[in-house]
Write a protein that holds these residues in place. Structure first.
Motif, PDB file in Angstrom:
ATOM      1  N   HIS A   1       6.605  12.984   3.009  1.00 30.25           N
ATOM      2  CA  HIS A   1       6.073  12.094   4.032  1.00 30.25           C
ATOM      3  C   HIS A   1       5.904  12.785   5.380  1.00 30.25           C
ATOM      4  O   HIS A   1       5.606  12.137   6.382  1.00 30.25           O
TER       5      HIS A   1
ATOM      6  N   ARG B   1       0.833  -1.191   0.000  1.00 31.30           N
ATOM      7  CA  ARG B   1       0.000   0.000   0.000  1.00 31.30           C
ATOM      8  C   ARG B   1       0.873   1.248   0.000  1.00 31.30           C
ATOM      9  O   ARG B   1       1.939   1.266   0.583  1.00 31.30           O
ATOM     10  N   ASP B   2       0.387   2.281  -0.668  1.00 32.57           N
ATOM     11  CA  ASP B   2       1.055   3.572  -0.644  1.00 32.57           C
ATOM     12  C   ASP B   2       0.977   4.127   0.780  1.00 32.57           C
ATOM     13  O   ASP B   2      -0.112   4.353   1.305  1.00 32.57           O
ATOM     14  N   THR B   3       2.124   4.335   1.419  1.00 28.41           N
ATOM     15  CA  THR B   3       2.134   4.748   2.825  1.00 28.41           C
ATOM     16  C   THR B   3       2.358   6.242   3.013  1.00 28.41           C
ATOM     17  O   THR B   3       2.608   6.690   4.126  1.00 28.41           O
ATOM     18  N   ARG B   4       2.290   7.029   1.930  1.00 26.80           N
ATOM     19  CA  ARG B   4       2.378   8.473   2.103  1.00 26.80           C
ATOM     20  C   ARG B   4       1.160   8.978   2.875  1.00 26.80           C
ATOM     21  O   ARG B   4       0.067   8.422   2.748  1.00 26.80           O
TER      22      ARG B   4
END
Length: 291
Positions: A125, A69-72
């Motif tokens: 981030h 999953r995109d964790t931004r």
């Protein structure tokens, strides 16, 4: 003025952090207990959260597969009072995260009124919030704003004292300064030309929190994990850093004015800003998802 908070720990429903506590941000939006300037925070709100590193089993179509999953960090911000958003309760009860930064806003006079001016502000981030005010912030001396080029000024997310402080901070972080050093230098430089400025700053990368108390209230609660020091990774301890306690439990610790706080889910370090700062853990590099 504003109120803000950040959380690190095991994933929980956002409603448990934002709406359920008897004196949490929901209550602080209309009846803060420790706010020294202003009486209500009704000029907007925002929350930023970090999704878990993995998605649902089978998401890629293969049996038993786990989709990365995109964790931004994601954000939800509104230019209405927190209590006036009918969508928030459903979102908050269904959204789970182990890292959250949220804020309610009392706008500094002369700043933008749209949702772009609501914290958290974001760069890559990192998530940022400013609890306070800088008088005559457009007239800050050129030597304070010298590090900023025309592009950085034009790319400011909003017209506000908070957005200007964030641009100054991002510039220092991008130049390689650690989070604690960057926060300290921005606070000291701003306070030198605006002695009455209130500069409670809050910064997170989803794994670490850095904060400054300068002119208003700030505290924290650190809850150890099962083995007393945080347990196994983020499934162990948890930490909450906030403008004021969300309840009347006796384990809330006050941060002295003029201090830098650095926290993980297992540890909190507080350093006076006057003699210097300690080396923090947040740097402007890509966040590595944890397995």
């Amino acid at each position: 003025m504003c109120r803000h908070m950040a959380y690190l720990g095991p994933p929980v429903a956002v409603s448990r952090l934002l709406l359920d506590p008897p004196y949490g941000l929901h209550r602080q939006s209309w009846a803060p207990r420790a706010q020294r300037h202003g009486t209500v925070n009704a000029d907007g709100f925002g929350l930023g959260w970090y999704p878990p590193a993995t998605g649902a089993p089978g998401a890629t179509g293969a049996p038993g597969a786990i989709e990365a999953r995109d964790t931004r960090p994601a954000r939800y911000r509104r230019a209405v009072p927190l209590w006036a958003d009918p969508n928030l309760p459903d979102l908050a009860r269904c959204l789970y995260t182990g890292a959250l930064l949220a804020a309610v806003r009392d706008a500094t006079p002369g700043t933008g009124q749209d949702e772009a001016a609501c914290a958290p502000l974001r760069a890559g981030h990192l998530l940022f919030s400013h609890n306070g005010a800088v008088a005559d912030w457009p007239g800050l001396p050129d030597d304070l704003r010298t590090p900023l080029g025309a592009r950085e000024l034009l790319e400011m997310e909003a017209r506000s004292d908070s957005a200007l402080l964030w641009a100054l901070l991002v510039r220092r972080l991008s130049a390689g300064e650690s989070a604690g050093a960057a926060l300290a230098s921005v606070v000291r430089a701003t306070a030198a030309v605006r002695p009455g400025a209130r500069l409670n700053l809050l910064l997170t990368d989803g794994r670490t929190i850095a904060a400054v108390r300068w002119g208003d209230s700030l505290g924290y609660r650190l809850v150890p994990g099962p083995d007393g020091d945080g347990g196994a990774g983020t499934r162990g301890g948890r930490v909450l850093v906030a403008s004021e306690p969300p309840d009347d439990d006796g384990d809330w610790q006050d941060v002295p004015d003029g201090s830098l706080l650095l926290a993980t889910h297992t540890d909190v370090t507080i350093t006076p800003l006057t003699p210097g700062t300690t080396e923090p853990a947040i740097r402007p590099t890509e966040r590595t998802p944890t397995p």
